[in-house]
Design a protein around this motif. Structure first.
Motif, PDB file in Angstrom:
ATOM      1  N   VAL A  46       0.817  -1.211   0.000  1.00 50.95           N
ATOM      2  CA  VAL A  46       0.000   0.000   0.000  1.00 50.95           C
ATOM      3  C   VAL A  46       0.852   1.263   0.000  1.00 50.95           C
ATOM      4  CG1 VAL A  46      -2.094  -0.989   1.025  1.00 50.95           C
ATOM      5  CG2 VAL A  46      -0.308  -0.112   2.526  1.00 50.95           C
ATOM      6  N   VAL A  47       0.396   2.238  -0.769  1.00 50.48           N
ATOM      7  CA  VAL A  47       1.010   3.570  -0.765  1.00 50.48           C
ATOM      8  C   VAL A  47      -0.034   4.540  -0.246  1.00 50.48           C
ATOM      9  CG1 VAL A  47       2.075   5.372  -2.151  1.00 50.48           C
ATOM     10  CG2 VAL A  47       2.345   2.973  -2.813  1.00 50.48           C
ATOM     11  N   LEU A  48       0.326   5.273   0.806  1.00 53.03           N
ATOM     12  CA  LEU A  48      -0.584   6.259   1.383  1.00 53.03           C
ATOM     13  C   LEU A  48      -0.197   7.631   0.859  1.00 53.03           C
ATOM     14  CD1 LEU A  48      -0.057   5.085   5.088  1.00 53.03           C
ATOM     15  CD2 LEU A  48      -1.584   4.077   3.375  1.00 53.03           C
ATOM     16  N   LEU A  49      -1.184   8.408   0.427  1.00 48.44           N
ATOM     17  CA  LEU A  49      -0.930   9.796   0.037  1.00 48.44           C
ATOM     18  C   LEU A  49      -1.693  10.709   0.995  1.00 48.44           C
ATOM     19  CD1 LEU A  49      -1.329   9.880  -3.881  1.00 48.44           C
ATOM     20  CD2 LEU A  49       0.652   9.188  -2.532  1.00 48.44           C
ATOM     21  N   ALA A  50      -1.017  11.714   1.523  1.00 48.63           N
ATOM     22  CA  ALA A  50      -1.654  12.723   2.386  1.00 48.63           C
ATOM     23  C   ALA A  50      -0.633  13.851   2.533  1.00 48.63           C
ATOM     24  CB  ALA A  50      -2.027  12.135   3.742  1.00 48.63           C
ATOM     25  N   ARG A  51      -0.990  14.892   3.276  1.00 43.32           N
ATOM     26  CA  ARG A  51      -0.072  16.037   3.378  1.00 43.32           C
ATOM     27  C   ARG A  51       0.923  15.915   4.537  1.00 43.32           C
ATOM     28  NH1 ARG A  51      -4.739  20.245   3.695  1.00 43.32           N
ATOM     29  NH2 ARG A  51      -5.342  18.542   5.067  1.00 43.32           N
ATOM     30  N   SER A  52       0.484  15.388   5.659  1.00 44.80           N
ATOM     31  CA  SER A  52       1.358  15.366   6.843  1.00 44.80           C
ATOM     32  C   SER A  52       2.402  14.243   6.755  1.00 44.80           C
ATOM     33  CB  SER A  52       0.496  15.185   8.103  1.00 44.80           C
ATOM     34  OG  SER A  52       1.298  14.706   9.163  1.00 44.80           O
ATOM     35  N   ARG A  53       3.680  14.641   6.633  1.00 41.51           N
ATOM     36  CA  ARG A  53       4.771  13.652   6.548  1.00 41.51           C
ATOM     37  C   ARG A  53       4.847  12.787   7.788  1.00 41.51           C
ATOM     38  NH1 ARG A  53       8.851  14.442   2.714  1.00 41.51           N
ATOM     39  NH2 ARG A  53       8.409  16.283   1.464  1.00 41.51           N
ATOM     40  N   LEU A  97       4.804  -4.202   1.870  1.00 42.13           N
ATOM     41  CA  LEU A  97       5.486  -2.940   1.600  1.00 42.13           C
ATOM     42  C   LEU A  97       4.463  -1.817   1.826  1.00 42.13           C
ATOM     43  CD1 LEU A  97       8.132  -1.728   0.289  1.00 42.13           C
ATOM     44  CD2 LEU A  97       6.824  -1.705  -1.824  1.00 42.13           C
ATOM     45  N   ALA A  98       4.766  -0.885   2.699  1.00 41.36           N
ATOM     46  CA  ALA A  98       3.846   0.246   2.930  1.00 41.36           C
ATOM     47  C   ALA A  98       4.651   1.533   2.849  1.00 41.36           C
ATOM     48  CB  ALA A  98       3.179   0.115   4.298  1.00 41.36           C
ATOM     49  N   LEU A  99       4.259   2.411   1.944  1.00 39.73           N
ATOM     50  CA  LEU A  99       4.986   3.669   1.740  1.00 39.73           C
ATOM     51  C   LEU A  99       4.060   4.832   2.028  1.00 39.73           C
ATOM     52  CD1 LEU A  99       6.416   2.892  -1.830  1.00 39.73           C
ATOM     53  CD2 LEU A  99       7.655   2.677   0.344  1.00 39.73           C
ATOM     54  N   GLY A 100       4.600   5.886   2.607  1.00 37.14           N
ATOM     55  CA  GLY A 100       3.835   7.115   2.795  1.00 37.14           C
ATOM     56  C   GLY A 100       4.464   8.199   1.949  1.00 37.14           C
ATOM     57  N   ILE A 101       3.723   8.714   0.986  1.00 37.28           N
ATOM     58  CA  ILE A 101       4.295   9.711   0.076  1.00 37.28           C
ATOM     59  C   ILE A 101       3.497  11.012   0.192  1.00 37.28           C
ATOM     60  CG2 ILE A 101       4.740  10.246  -2.362  1.00 37.28           C
ATOM     61  CD1 ILE A 101       5.602   7.402  -2.689  1.00 37.28           C
ATOM     62  N   PRO A 102       4.171  12.122   0.551  1.00 35.18           N
ATOM     63  CA  PRO A 102       3.444  13.378   0.718  1.00 35.18           C
ATOM     64  C   PRO A 102       2.842  13.858  -0.597  1.00 35.18           C
ATOM     65  CG  PRO A 102       5.688  13.537   1.583  1.00 35.18           C
ATOM     66  CD  PRO A 102       5.597  12.254   0.825  1.00 35.18           C
ATOM     67  N   ALA A 103       1.583  14.239  -0.553  1.00 30.23           N
ATOM     68  CA  ALA A 103       0.920  14.792  -1.740  1.00 30.23           C
ATOM     69  C   ALA A 103      -0.272  15.619  -1.287  1.00 30.23           C
ATOM     70  CB  ALA A 103       0.441  13.671  -2.657  1.00 30.23           C
ATOM     71  N   ASP A 104      -0.486  16.716  -1.987  1.00 35.26           N
ATOM     72  CA  ASP A 104      -1.685  17.533  -1.751  1.00 35.26           C
ATOM     73  C   ASP A 104      -2.561  17.368  -2.985  1.00 35.26           C
ATOM     74  OD1 ASP A 104      -3.625  19.434  -1.427  1.00 35.26           O
ATOM     75  OD2 ASP A 104      -2.249  21.029  -0.797  1.00 35.26           O
ATOM     76  N   VAL A 105      -3.733  16.752  -2.832  1.00 35.60           N
ATOM     77  CA  VAL A 105      -4.572  16.490  -4.009  1.00 35.60           C
ATOM     78  C   VAL A 105      -5.112  17.776  -4.644  1.00 35.60           C
ATOM     79  CG1 VAL A 105      -5.210  14.158  -3.258  1.00 35.60           C
ATOM     80  CG2 VAL A 105      -6.730  16.079  -2.725  1.00 35.60           C
ATOM     81  N   LYS A 106      -4.907  18.921  -3.970  1.00 35.28           N
ATOM     82  CA  LYS A 106      -5.338  20.198  -4.563  1.00 35.28           C
ATOM     83  C   LYS A 106      -4.343  20.691  -5.616  1.00 35.28           C
ATOM     84  CE  LYS A 106      -7.401  22.075  -0.376  1.00 35.28           C
ATOM     85  NZ  LYS A 106      -7.372  23.240   0.497  1.00 35.28           N
ATOM     86  N   SER A 107      -3.197  20.025  -5.729  1.00 34.97           N
ATOM     87  CA  SER A 107      -2.171  20.499  -6.658  1.00 34.97           C
ATOM     88  C   SER A 107      -1.791  19.403  -7.647  1.00 34.97           C
ATOM     89  CB  SER A 107      -0.935  20.933  -5.849  1.00 34.97           C
ATOM     90  OG  SER A 107       0.231  20.826  -6.630  1.00 34.97           O
ATOM     91  N   ILE A 108      -1.973  19.677  -8.946  1.00 37.13           N
ATOM     92  CA  ILE A 108      -1.625  18.667  -9.955  1.00 37.13           C
ATOM     93  C   ILE A 108      -0.121  18.402  -9.935  1.00 37.13           C
ATOM     94  CG2 ILE A 108      -1.490  20.329 -11.888  1.00 37.13           C
ATOM     95  CD1 ILE A 108      -2.688  16.651 -12.093  1.00 37.13           C
TER      96      ILE A 108
END
Ligand SMILES: NC(=O)c1ccc[n+]([C@@H]2O[C@H](COP(=O)([O-])OP(=O)(O)OC[C@H]3O[C@@H](n4cnc5c(N)ncnc54)[C@H](OP(=O)(O)O)[C@@H]3O)[C@@H](O)[C@H]2O)c1
Length: 267
Positions: A34-41, A58-69
Protein backbone atom coordinates in the motif's frame (compact mmCIF):
# COMPACT_ATOMS: atom_id res chain seq x y z
CA UNK A 1 -12.79 -16.43 0.83
CA UNK A 2 -9.70 -16.23 -1.35
CA UNK A 3 -9.67 -12.73 -2.80
CA UNK A 4 -6.62 -13.10 -5.05
CA UNK A 5 -5.15 -9.80 -3.87
CA UNK A 6 -1.76 -10.93 -2.57
CA UNK A 7 1.16 -9.07 -4.14
CA UNK A 8 -0.93 -6.36 -5.79
CA UNK A 9 -0.19 -2.64 -5.31
CA UNK A 10 -2.67 -0.04 -4.08
CA UNK A 11 -2.63 3.73 -3.67
CA UNK A 12 -4.98 5.15 -1.02
CA UNK A 13 -5.41 8.91 -0.88
CA UNK A 14 -6.07 10.28 2.61
CA UNK A 15 -4.68 7.02 3.98
CA UNK A 16 -3.30 8.33 7.27
CA UNK A 17 -6.43 8.34 9.41
CA UNK A 18 -10.15 7.65 9.39
CA UNK A 19 -11.68 5.60 6.59
CA UNK A 20 -8.58 5.81 4.36
CA UNK A 21 -6.33 4.32 7.02
CA UNK A 22 -8.84 1.52 7.66
CA UNK A 23 -8.91 0.78 3.90
CA UNK A 24 -5.11 0.69 3.70
CA UNK A 25 -4.91 -1.64 6.72
CA UNK A 26 -7.59 -3.96 5.33
CA UNK A 27 -5.89 -4.20 1.92
CA UNK A 28 -2.52 -4.80 3.60
CA UNK A 29 -4.03 -7.64 5.62
CA UNK A 30 -4.89 -9.28 2.27
CA UNK A 31 -1.22 -9.02 1.23
CA UNK A 32 -1.56 -5.84 -0.87
CA UNK A 33 1.39 -3.41 -0.88
CA UNK A 34 0.00 0.00 0.00
CA UNK A 35 1.01 3.57 -0.76
CA UNK A 36 -0.58 6.26 1.38
CA UNK A 37 -0.93 9.80 0.04
CA UNK A 38 -1.65 12.72 2.39
CA UNK A 39 -0.07 16.04 3.38
CA UNK A 40 1.36 15.37 6.84
CA UNK A 41 4.77 13.65 6.55
CA UNK A 42 4.76 12.72 10.20
CA UNK A 43 1.37 10.95 9.94
CA UNK A 44 2.45 9.24 6.70
CA UNK A 45 5.59 7.82 8.28
CA UNK A 46 3.78 6.74 11.44
CA UNK A 47 0.91 5.04 9.58
CA UNK A 48 3.10 3.31 6.99
CA UNK A 49 5.28 1.94 9.79
CA UNK A 50 2.19 0.72 11.68
CA UNK A 51 0.93 -1.11 8.58
CA UNK A 52 4.33 -2.65 7.84
CA UNK A 53 4.53 -3.97 11.40
CA UNK A 54 0.97 -5.27 11.32
CA UNK A 55 0.92 -6.97 7.90
CA UNK A 56 4.51 -7.32 6.69
CA UNK A 57 3.68 -5.80 3.29
CA UNK A 58 5.49 -2.94 1.60
CA UNK A 59 3.85 0.25 2.93
CA UNK A 60 4.99 3.67 1.74
CA UNK A 61 3.84 7.12 2.79
CA UNK A 62 4.30 9.71 0.08
CA UNK A 63 3.44 13.38 0.72
CA UNK A 64 0.92 14.79 -1.74
CA UNK A 65 -1.69 17.53 -1.75
CA UNK A 66 -4.57 16.49 -4.01
CA UNK A 67 -5.34 20.20 -4.56
CA UNK A 68 -2.17 20.50 -6.66
CA UNK A 69 -1.62 18.67 -9.96
CA UNK A 70 2.13 19.28 -9.60
CA UNK A 71 2.15 17.60 -6.20
CA UNK A 72 -0.02 14.65 -7.35
CA UNK A 73 2.12 14.09 -10.49
CA UNK A 74 5.33 14.20 -8.43
CA UNK A 75 3.84 11.65 -6.02
CA UNK A 76 2.74 9.41 -8.91
CA UNK A 77 6.26 9.51 -10.41
CA UNK A 78 7.72 8.58 -7.02
CA UNK A 79 5.23 5.71 -6.56
CA UNK A 80 5.83 4.34 -10.05
CA UNK A 81 9.62 4.51 -9.69
CA UNK A 82 9.25 2.18 -6.69
CA UNK A 83 6.32 -0.06 -7.68
CA UNK A 84 5.96 0.19 -11.49
CA UNK A 85 2.35 -1.01 -11.75
CA UNK A 86 -0.62 0.11 -9.67
CA UNK A 87 -3.59 -2.26 -9.48
CA UNK A 88 -5.90 -0.36 -7.14
CA UNK A 89 -6.45 3.39 -6.75
CA UNK A 90 -8.70 4.42 -3.86
CA UNK A 91 -9.82 8.06 -4.02
CA UNK A 92 -10.70 8.74 -0.41
CA UNK A 93 -9.11 12.12 0.52
CA UNK A 94 -11.77 14.33 2.07
CA UNK A 95 -12.83 15.15 5.57
CA UNK A 96 -15.19 17.01 7.85
CA UNK A 97 -17.34 19.99 6.89
CA UNK A 98 -15.18 23.10 7.30
CA UNK A 99 -17.68 25.19 9.34
CA UNK A 100 -21.19 24.80 10.68
CA UNK A 101 -22.56 28.15 9.43
CA UNK A 102 -25.07 28.33 6.54
CA UNK A 103 -23.26 27.21 3.41
CA UNK A 104 -25.29 29.21 0.88
CA UNK A 105 -23.81 32.29 2.57
CA UNK A 106 -20.19 31.14 2.20
CA UNK A 107 -17.85 33.14 -0.04
CA UNK A 108 -17.43 31.31 -3.34
CA UNK A 109 -13.74 30.81 -2.50
CA UNK A 110 -14.87 28.28 0.18
CA UNK A 111 -17.19 26.43 -2.24
CA UNK A 112 -14.43 26.30 -4.84
CA UNK A 113 -11.84 25.14 -2.32
CA UNK A 114 -14.06 22.21 -1.30
CA UNK A 115 -14.68 21.21 -4.93
CA UNK A 116 -10.98 21.61 -5.70
CA UNK A 117 -10.14 19.26 -2.88
CA UNK A 118 -12.52 16.33 -3.23
CA UNK A 119 -13.89 16.04 -6.76
CA UNK A 120 -11.15 17.78 -8.75
CA UNK A 121 -8.58 16.17 -6.42
CA UNK A 122 -9.97 12.77 -7.38
CA UNK A 123 -9.78 13.62 -11.10
CA UNK A 124 -6.15 14.72 -10.67
CA UNK A 125 -5.28 11.39 -9.03
CA UNK A 126 -7.01 9.36 -11.75
CA UNK A 127 -5.22 11.37 -14.45
CA UNK A 128 -1.80 11.02 -12.81
CA UNK A 129 -2.05 7.28 -12.08
CA UNK A 130 -3.97 6.18 -15.20
CA UNK A 131 -0.91 5.44 -17.36
CA UNK A 132 0.34 3.11 -14.61
CA UNK A 133 -2.89 1.24 -13.79
CA UNK A 134 -2.89 -2.45 -14.74
CA UNK A 135 -4.87 -3.32 -17.87
CA UNK A 136 -5.18 -7.08 -17.46
CA UNK A 137 -8.51 -7.06 -15.60
CA UNK A 138 -6.98 -6.40 -12.17
CA UNK A 139 -7.17 -2.57 -12.45
CA UNK A 140 -9.58 -0.87 -10.06
CA UNK A 141 -10.53 2.72 -9.28
CA UNK A 142 -12.62 2.90 -6.11
CA UNK A 143 -14.10 6.24 -5.11
CA UNK A 144 -15.29 7.02 -1.59
CA UNK A 145 -18.24 9.41 -1.80
CA UNK A 146 -20.86 9.66 0.98
CA UNK A 147 -24.56 9.83 1.82
CA UNK A 148 -24.60 13.62 1.56
CA UNK A 149 -24.60 12.98 -2.20
CA UNK A 150 -27.76 10.85 -2.20
CA UNK A 151 -29.88 12.60 0.47
CA UNK A 152 -30.00 16.12 1.83
CA UNK A 153 -28.07 16.53 5.07
CA UNK A 154 -28.35 20.02 6.50
CA UNK A 155 -25.01 21.81 6.55
CA UNK A 156 -23.58 19.54 3.86
CA UNK A 157 -23.97 21.56 0.65
CA UNK A 158 -20.42 21.17 -0.65
CA UNK A 159 -20.16 17.60 0.63
CA UNK A 160 -23.44 16.91 -1.17
CA UNK A 161 -22.34 18.16 -4.56
CA UNK A 162 -18.86 16.64 -4.25
CA UNK A 163 -20.33 13.23 -3.45
CA UNK A 164 -23.07 13.30 -6.07
CA UNK A 165 -20.52 14.47 -8.65
CA UNK A 166 -18.25 11.64 -7.60
CA UNK A 167 -21.05 9.12 -8.15
CA UNK A 168 -21.55 10.51 -11.65
CA UNK A 169 -17.83 10.57 -12.45
CA UNK A 170 -17.65 6.91 -11.38
CA UNK A 171 -20.16 5.97 -14.07
CA UNK A 172 -18.44 8.18 -16.63
CA UNK A 173 -15.05 6.60 -15.93
CA UNK A 174 -16.51 3.07 -15.83
CA UNK A 175 -17.48 3.60 -19.47
CA UNK A 176 -14.31 5.48 -20.40
CA UNK A 177 -11.93 2.89 -18.91
CA UNK A 178 -13.84 -0.25 -19.88
CA UNK A 179 -11.65 -0.96 -22.92
CA UNK A 180 -8.63 -0.88 -20.58
CA UNK A 181 -10.36 -3.51 -18.39
CA UNK A 182 -10.25 -1.10 -15.43
CA UNK A 183 -13.32 -1.32 -13.18
CA UNK A 184 -14.52 1.89 -11.54
CA UNK A 185 -16.89 1.80 -8.57
CA UNK A 186 -18.08 3.97 -5.70
CA UNK A 187 -18.49 3.09 -2.05
CA UNK A 188 -20.97 5.35 -0.28
CA UNK A 189 -20.35 5.44 3.47
CA UNK A 190 -23.06 6.63 5.84
CA UNK A 191 -22.46 7.86 9.39
CA UNK A 192 -19.09 6.29 10.22
CA UNK A 193 -17.26 6.27 13.55
CA UNK A 194 -14.04 7.94 12.43
CA UNK A 195 -11.82 9.78 14.91
CA UNK A 196 -13.37 13.18 14.10
CA UNK A 197 -16.91 11.76 14.19
CA UNK A 198 -16.22 10.38 17.69
CA UNK A 199 -15.32 13.94 18.82
CA UNK A 200 -18.38 15.33 16.99
CA UNK A 201 -20.66 12.91 18.85
CA UNK A 202 -18.92 13.58 22.20
CA UNK A 203 -19.35 17.36 21.78
CA UNK A 204 -22.97 17.32 20.58
CA UNK A 205 -24.01 14.82 23.25
CA UNK A 206 -22.44 17.06 25.92
CA UNK A 207 -24.09 20.20 24.50
CA UNK A 208 -27.49 18.46 24.47
CA UNK A 209 -27.09 16.99 27.99
CA UNK A 210 -27.30 13.42 26.69
CA UNK A 211 -25.08 10.38 26.87
CA UNK A 212 -23.21 9.60 23.66
CA UNK A 213 -25.28 6.42 23.24
CA UNK A 214 -28.53 8.43 23.57
CA UNK A 215 -27.29 11.05 21.12
CA UNK A 216 -26.25 8.43 18.55
CA UNK A 217 -29.44 6.46 18.87
CA UNK A 218 -31.52 9.64 18.34
CA UNK A 219 -29.32 10.72 15.40
CA UNK A 220 -29.78 7.34 13.70
CA UNK A 221 -33.56 7.64 14.17
CA UNK A 222 -33.63 11.21 12.78
CA UNK A 223 -31.39 10.36 9.83
CA UNK A 224 -33.37 7.20 8.97
CA UNK A 225 -30.44 4.84 9.61
CA UNK A 226 -32.53 1.71 10.00
CA UNK A 227 -29.66 -0.38 11.42
CA UNK A 228 -29.94 1.88 14.49
CA UNK A 229 -26.19 2.44 14.87
CA UNK A 230 -23.32 4.15 13.12
CA UNK A 231 -20.93 2.10 10.97
CA UNK A 232 -17.34 1.19 11.67
CA UNK A 233 -14.43 2.19 9.46
CA UNK A 234 -13.68 -1.52 9.02
CA UNK A 235 -17.17 -2.11 7.57
CA UNK A 236 -16.42 0.46 4.86
CA UNK A 237 -12.95 -0.99 4.31
CA UNK A 238 -14.33 -4.53 3.85
CA UNK A 239 -16.47 -3.33 0.93
CA UNK A 240 -13.48 -1.68 -0.69
CA UNK A 241 -11.43 -4.87 -0.32
CA UNK A 242 -14.20 -6.85 -2.03
CA UNK A 243 -14.46 -4.39 -4.93
CA UNK A 244 -10.66 -4.46 -5.29
CA UNK A 245 -10.63 -8.24 -5.50
CA UNK A 246 -11.02 -10.75 -8.32
CA UNK A 247 -14.37 -11.71 -6.77
CA UNK A 248 -15.73 -8.37 -8.03
CA UNK A 249 -14.31 -8.68 -11.55
CA UNK A 250 -17.70 -8.22 -13.29
CA UNK A 251 -18.69 -5.17 -11.21
CA UNK A 252 -18.13 -1.75 -12.71
CA UNK A 253 -20.09 1.50 -12.47
CA UNK A 254 -21.66 0.33 -9.19
CA UNK A 255 -22.54 2.38 -6.13
CA UNK A 256 -22.21 0.26 -3.00
CA UNK A 257 -23.88 1.90 0.00
CA UNK A 258 -22.44 1.10 3.41
CA UNK A 259 -24.92 3.20 5.33
CA UNK A 260 -26.99 1.01 7.65
CA UNK A 261 -30.03 1.45 5.40
CA UNK A 262 -30.02 5.28 5.15
CA UNK A 263 -30.79 4.76 1.46
CA UNK A 264 -34.14 3.04 2.07
CA UNK A 265 -35.39 6.52 2.92
CA UNK A 266 -37.29 5.80 6.14
CA UNK A 267 -37.77 9.28 7.68
N1 LIG B 1 -16.55 10.06 8.43
C1 LIG B 1 -17.74 9.87 7.88
O1 LIG B 1 -18.75 9.69 8.59
C2 LIG B 1 -17.89 9.88 6.37
C3 LIG B 1 -19.16 9.62 5.84
C4 LIG B 1 -19.34 9.60 4.46
C5 LIG B 1 -18.27 9.83 3.63
N2 LIG B 1 -17.03 10.09 4.14
C6 LIG B 1 -15.94 10.31 3.17
O2 LIG B 1 -14.88 9.42 3.46
C7 LIG B 1 -13.63 10.05 3.13
C8 LIG B 1 -12.70 9.99 4.33
O3 LIG B 1 -13.32 10.72 5.39
P1 LIG B 1 -12.79 10.64 6.89
O4 LIG B 1 -13.91 11.06 7.73
O5 LIG B 1 -12.12 9.33 7.10
O6 LIG B 1 -11.69 11.84 6.86
P2 LIG B 1 -10.52 12.20 7.88
O7 LIG B 1 -10.53 11.31 9.06
O8 LIG B 1 -10.59 13.67 8.10
O9 LIG B 1 -9.18 11.87 7.02
C9 LIG B 1 -8.91 12.61 5.88
C10 LIG B 1 -7.66 12.08 5.18
O10 LIG B 1 -7.49 12.84 3.96
C11 LIG B 1 -6.20 13.49 3.97
N3 LIG B 1 -6.31 14.77 3.26
C12 LIG B 1 -7.06 15.85 3.61
N4 LIG B 1 -6.85 16.85 2.73
C13 LIG B 1 -5.97 16.39 1.80
C14 LIG B 1 -5.34 16.96 0.66
N5 LIG B 1 -5.59 18.22 0.27
N6 LIG B 1 -4.47 16.19 -0.05
C15 LIG B 1 -4.20 14.91 0.33
N7 LIG B 1 -4.76 14.32 1.41
C16 LIG B 1 -5.62 15.06 2.13
C17 LIG B 1 -5.86 13.63 5.47
O11 LIG B 1 -4.47 13.77 5.70
P3 LIG B 1 -3.73 15.23 5.73
O12 LIG B 1 -4.63 16.15 6.48
O13 LIG B 1 -2.40 14.97 6.38
O14 LIG B 1 -3.56 15.63 4.30
C18 LIG B 1 -6.39 12.29 6.00
O15 LIG B 1 -5.48 11.26 5.72
C19 LIG B 1 -13.96 11.48 2.70
O16 LIG B 1 -13.94 11.57 1.30
C20 LIG B 1 -15.34 11.72 3.27
O17 LIG B 1 -16.08 12.65 2.52
C21 LIG B 1 -16.82 10.12 5.49
Amino acid sequence: MELGLKGRNAVVTGGTRGIGKAIARALAKEGVNVVLLARSREALERTAEEIRRESGVLALGIPADVKSIKSVKAAAADVVSQLRTIHILVNNAGGPIRRVDRQIEWPDSDWIDDINMKIVGMLRCVQAFLPHLSRDGTGRVINISGIAGVGVLSGALTHGFNNSAMNHVTNYLAADLADDKIAVNTVIPGLIATEWRELWADNLARQQGKTKAEFLSETCRNWGIVAGRWGTMEEVADSVVFLASDRARYITGAQLSVDGGFGVNKR
